[in-house]
Enzyme design. Structure first.
Site, PDB file in Angstrom:
ATOM      1  N   CYS A   2      14.199  81.010 -35.054  1.00 17.36           N
ATOM      2  CA  CYS A   2      12.833  81.355 -34.726  1.00 17.36           C
ATOM      3  C   CYS A   2      12.299  82.360 -35.736  1.00 17.36           C
ATOM      4  O   CYS A   2      12.959  82.706 -36.713  1.00 17.36           O
ATOM      5  CB  CYS A   2      12.765  81.972 -33.320  1.00 17.36           C
ATOM      6  SG  CYS A   2      13.546  80.954 -32.044  1.00 17.36           S
ATOM      7  N   ARG A  50       8.921  79.820 -31.835  1.00 12.53           N
ATOM      8  CA  ARG A  50      10.176  79.232 -31.367  1.00 12.53           C
ATOM      9  C   ARG A  50      10.537  77.919 -32.056  1.00 12.53           C
ATOM     10  O   ARG A  50       9.698  77.017 -32.177  1.00 12.53           O
ATOM     11  CB  ARG A  50      10.120  78.981 -29.853  1.00 12.53           C
ATOM     12  CG  ARG A  50      11.478  78.540 -29.298  1.00 12.53           C
ATOM     13  CD  ARG A  50      11.449  78.256 -27.817  1.00 12.53           C
ATOM     14  NE  ARG A  50      12.810  77.970 -27.356  1.00 12.53           N
ATOM     15  CZ  ARG A  50      13.112  77.262 -26.282  1.00 12.53           C
ATOM     16  NH1 ARG A  50      12.144  76.772 -25.528  1.00 12.53           N
ATOM     17  NH2 ARG A  50      14.374  77.046 -25.959  1.00 12.53           N
ATOM     18  N   LEU A  51      11.794  77.841 -32.500  1.00 10.87           N
ATOM     19  CA  LEU A  51      12.444  76.585 -32.865  1.00 10.87           C
ATOM     20  C   LEU A  51      13.444  76.314 -31.757  1.00 10.87           C
ATOM     21  O   LEU A  51      14.492  76.966 -31.677  1.00 10.87           O
ATOM     22  CB  LEU A  51      13.138  76.698 -34.225  1.00 10.87           C
ATOM     23  CG  LEU A  51      13.866  75.451 -34.723  1.00 10.87           C
ATOM     24  CD1 LEU A  51      12.889  74.312 -34.980  1.00 10.87           C
ATOM     25  CD2 LEU A  51      14.658  75.758 -35.997  1.00 10.87           C
ATOM     26  N   ILE A  53      16.348  75.159 -29.590  1.00  8.14           N
ATOM     27  CA  ILE A  53      17.680  74.607 -29.854  1.00  8.14           C
ATOM     28  C   ILE A  53      18.559  74.682 -28.606  1.00  8.14           C
ATOM     29  O   ILE A  53      19.302  73.758 -28.307  1.00  8.14           O
ATOM     30  CB  ILE A  53      18.336  75.335 -31.045  1.00  8.14           C
ATOM     31  CG1 ILE A  53      17.591  74.951 -32.344  1.00  8.14           C
ATOM     32  CG2 ILE A  53      19.820  75.009 -31.164  1.00  8.14           C
ATOM     33  CD1 ILE A  53      18.022  75.717 -33.564  1.00  8.14           C
ATOM     34  N   ASN A  75      15.460  86.176 -33.265  1.00  8.42           N
ATOM     35  CA  ASN A  75      15.610  85.049 -34.183  1.00  8.42           C
ATOM     36  C   ASN A  75      17.100  84.857 -34.380  1.00  8.42           C
ATOM     37  O   ASN A  75      17.785  85.765 -34.852  1.00  8.42           O
ATOM     38  CB  ASN A  75      14.916  85.398 -35.506  1.00  8.42           C
ATOM     39  CG  ASN A  75      15.337  84.486 -36.646  1.00  8.42           C
ATOM     40  OD1 ASN A  75      15.689  83.330 -36.426  1.00  8.42           O
ATOM     41  ND2 ASN A  75      15.303  85.006 -37.864  1.00  8.42           N
ATOM     42  N   GLY A  76      17.609  83.692 -33.990  1.00  8.53           N
ATOM     43  CA  GLY A  76      19.028  83.449 -34.218  1.00  8.53           C
ATOM     44  C   GLY A  76      19.684  82.749 -33.054  1.00  8.53           C
ATOM     45  O   GLY A  76      19.033  82.116 -32.221  1.00  8.53           O
ATOM     46  N   GLU A  77      21.000  82.894 -32.995  1.00  8.94           N
ATOM     47  CA  GLU A  77      21.795  82.311 -31.919  1.00  8.94           C
ATOM     48  C   GLU A  77      22.897  83.287 -31.517  1.00  8.94           C
ATOM     49  O   GLU A  77      23.473  83.971 -32.362  1.00  8.94           O
ATOM     50  CB  GLU A  77      22.457  80.992 -32.361  1.00  8.94           C
ATOM     51  CG  GLU A  77      21.508  79.927 -32.873  1.00  8.94           C
ATOM     52  CD  GLU A  77      20.590  79.349 -31.821  1.00  8.94           C
ATOM     53  OE1 GLU A  77      20.862  79.550 -30.608  1.00  8.94           O
ATOM     54  OE2 GLU A  77      19.582  78.720 -32.188  1.00  8.94           O
ATOM     55  N   ASP A 100      20.522  81.482 -24.526  1.00 10.08           N
ATOM     56  CA  ASP A 100      21.382  82.528 -25.073  1.00 10.08           C
ATOM     57  C   ASP A 100      20.643  83.860 -25.173  1.00 10.08           C
ATOM     58  O   ASP A 100      21.252  84.922 -25.165  1.00 10.08           O
ATOM     59  CB  ASP A 100      21.938  82.122 -26.443  1.00 10.08           C
ATOM     60  CG  ASP A 100      20.850  81.808 -27.457  1.00 10.08           C
ATOM     61  OD1 ASP A 100      19.766  81.376 -27.068  1.00 10.08           O
ATOM     62  OD2 ASP A 100      21.101  81.985 -28.666  1.00 10.08           O
ATOM     63  N   GLY A 366      29.087  76.052 -45.490  1.00 12.86           N
ATOM     64  CA  GLY A 366      30.320  76.746 -45.836  1.00 12.86           C
ATOM     65  C   GLY A 366      30.174  78.095 -46.508  1.00 12.86           C
ATOM     66  O   GLY A 366      31.180  78.660 -46.951  1.00 12.86           O
TER      67      GLY A 366
END
Length: 644
Positions: A2, A50-51, A53, A75-77, A100, A366
């Protein structure tokens, strides 16, 4: 993933308005195209793009606690939110969503400012406690998600991106020449600097707390390495089993999502590790994406195909041409919001566009493995240079350097005399924690030869020891490799790879990147590895390779590191004619107007690159660095648009 933005009155004044917040958050619509949310209070305003997920139906922000005295946008997870939710419910907290985000407010109720210690995730958080009149800004441990602040006019403004701040008329626009010098040395600005005057970054692993108008900044996490003797008796097999279990769990957590998750596949070891773990240890369908180049020097398509065939993935491959880079570069800089010295972020922005077109919002990637496990040539180079320093007159010791950089067309190891001069740079600083980085930084600093007399007079020349302000006091007690890793993690990784080459070019297409190698548990485990298990002789990432035996093709497991690169100056010409925007921005008139560079020397560089005569890294970095900084000036200072 987000975008967030907000305003805090540090003293009595007009409350932040909804219209102010709308202007700021709409500037980062690309970070959150699925909806907006707002919270307005007498002293604070919070905004969120908001994105969606996780908890697609109920996860709109701001999120609050039971009595709505604590409000959060982030913003994040938070990857361990499932476990945290169970724990917090047992402690008596009531949840009204399945997101979350909600664990953050309840963790704060339970642990106050220590709530961040319980998070396994990537985040930029703004939390308002109305009872205590306290605002907390928190950034994840390694700097995956950005967070900027400006203090002016009795207010603190904050946002995920600088463009949100500049959307507010109170924020001045000016390039910070000291910060530009930092980019042209360390490849990134050093916290708290951004590229712009008055705009500061919240550093990775830090909390900024503003309570009753008083601001304080504190570090809650850092890359640390043991000073004492590491367990030298644990076998390779034992280390390997521990690492495999950690990596499987990290991948498992980072696959949590209510939308499909894909993975980038470069053809190198790191992405091969992740895709193999997904395939062999999870039930997630394996959907992969890769970038290739028409230039053989940069292309890894053959190795990518080997892994695709080995794992049987559903795969999308994007071919990037030089002209694609030149055309897309202005858009890249509009998202990086900083000067850069390589074009490498551009193909990755094109790749994230392909991910979005395929209907995906999330990819695993990665980044971080080289910093965590000792994968870069700079680490091996420093090892050889330290060995050489013990017998500086030796004829054969410097010859070991010829085993490095086999993938470079103009490798500094190919000419004996030049190689000796190049790698002897900084030998007098053998005891300094930044010894390993001196050759790279010295090469990058050659860009500053193009500065105008006015720019030179305006700022003090930057020295390598400027890095000391971000180094921990105990770094001198660490092993040499650990010092090198720390500096790499806190400059190139956090300031460039996770930013310009990571978050910014993924979010340009509303894509969330996830980084299993940067799970803090993996970093802390790897910090305890003996150095020889990171680099065995000149075999980089030794322990990671041992851990993956039998899980990836031997051709990839035993392959020497080839860093991801892209064509640089040659991408900006059609034959010997510069692209229209390049000719304009690097014209003597435009260079003179901006004032940063000498118009005559820039013109000579432009002509040299047009003829295809750019020599190695120095010329290419100078060209890209000057062009990108002129784009920053055009897009953010002059507020113009670019026709590429």
């Amino acid at each position: 993933m987000c975008g967030i933005a907000g305003i805090l009155n540090l003293k009595d004044g007009t409350p932040p308005s909804r219209s102010e917040l709308e202007g700021m958050i709409h500037a980062v619509h690309h970070r959150g195209p699925d909806g907006y949310g707002y919270y307005c209070h007498d002293r604070v305003g919070l905004a969120h793009a908001r994105l969606s997920i996780i908890d697609l139906a109920g996860g709109d922000q701001p999120i609050h606690n039971e009595d709505q005295s604590v409000q959060v946008v982030f913003n994040g997870e938070i990857f361990n939110y499932v476990e945290l939710t169970v724990q917090l419910k047992q402690q008596g907290h009531r949840f009204y969503t399945h997101s979350d985000t909600e664990v953050i407010v309840h963790l704060y109720e339970e642990y106050a400012e220590k709530f961040v210690d319980h998070l396994n995730g990537q985040f930029a958080i703004a939390l308002w406690d109305s009872t205590r009149q306290k605002l907390i800004l928190a950034r994840d441990r390694t700097g995956i998600r950005p967070l900027f602040t400006v203090e002016t006019g009795g207010r603190l403004y904050f946002a995920s991106e600088v463009k949100s701040l500049f959307a507010h008329p109170a924020i001045p626009r000016q390039i910070n020449l000291t910060a530009l010098q930092e980019v042209f040395t360390f490849w990134t600005t050093l916290p708290p600097h951004s590229l712009f005057e008055s705009v500061e970054v919240v550093p990775p692993g830090h909390l900024m707390v503003i309570e009753n108008g008083v601001k304080r900044l504190s570090r809650y996490w850092d890359w640390t390495y043991p000073n004492e003797q590491i367990d030298q008796h644990k076998s390779v097999a034992e280390w390997s089993e521990e690492l495999k279990a950690l990596m499987i769990d990290s991948v498992r957590l980072q696959l949590r999502s209510d939308v499909p998750v894909g993975a980038y596949l470069s053809g190198g070891l790191d992405s091969s590790v992740l895709t193999s773990l997904i395939k062999n240890f999870t039930d997630t369908p394996l959907r992969t994406f890769s970038i290739g180049f028409e230039d053989e020097e940069f292309d890894e398509s053959g190795f990518q195909k080997d892994l695709v065939d080995y794992l049987g993935t559903n795969h999308t491959h994007v071919l990037c041409k030089r002209s694609d880079i030149g055309t897309a570069f202005p858009r890249v800089i509009s998202h990086t919001e900083s000067a850069i010295v390589r074009t490498a972020p551009t193909p990755l922005m094109l790749l994230s566009g392909a991910v979005r077109e395929a209907g995906y919002k999330v990819v695993l990637t990665g980044e971080g493995a080289d910093e965590v496990f000792g994968g870069y040539d700079i680490f091996k180079e420093a090892k050889v240079r330290r060995f050489w320093s013990h017998a500086p007159d030796s004829e054969w010791r410097p010859l070991i350097l010829q085993r490095l950089y086999p993938y470079l067309k103009h490798s500094p190891t190919t000419s004996g005399a030049f190689s000796k001069r190049f790698f002897q740079q900084g030998m007098e600083h053998l005891d300094k924690p930044y010894f390993a980085h001196i050759p790279r930084w010295a090469t990058t600093q050659r860009i500053m030869q193009f500065f105008s007399d006015e720019a030179r007079a305006a700022v003090k020349p930057i020295a390598f020891d400027a890095i000391n302000r971000i180094l921990p006091a105990e770094i001198d007690a660490w092993k040499s490799l650990n010092r090198d890793q720390y500096i790499e993690a806190n400059t190139l990784l956090s300031g460039y790879l996770l930013s310009s080459q990571g978050d910014r070019v993924a979010m340009a297409n509303s894509i969330e990147g996830r980084y299993p190698f940067l799970d803090h548990r993996v970093i802390e485990f790897a910090a305890t590895l003996p150095s020889r298990y990171k680099i065995m002789g000149l075999n980089e990432k030794y322990m990671l390779k041992q851990t993956m035996q039998g899980l990836i093709p031997e051709s990839i497991r035993n392959r020497s590191k080839q860093p991801y690169r892209a064509p640089d100056s040659q991408s900006f010409f059609d034959g010997e004619t510069p692209l229209e925007y390049v000719a304009y921005l690097l014209s003597e008139e435009r260079i003179r107007k901006a004032g940063y560079y000498n118009p005559k020397t820039v013109n000579l560089l432009l002509k040299k690159c047009a003829r295809g005569k750019a020599l190695g890294f120095a010329d290419n970095m100078a060209f890209v660095g000057i062009l990108s900084s002129m784009l920053v000036d055009e897009l953010f200072i002059e507020q113009a648009t670019i026709e590429s």
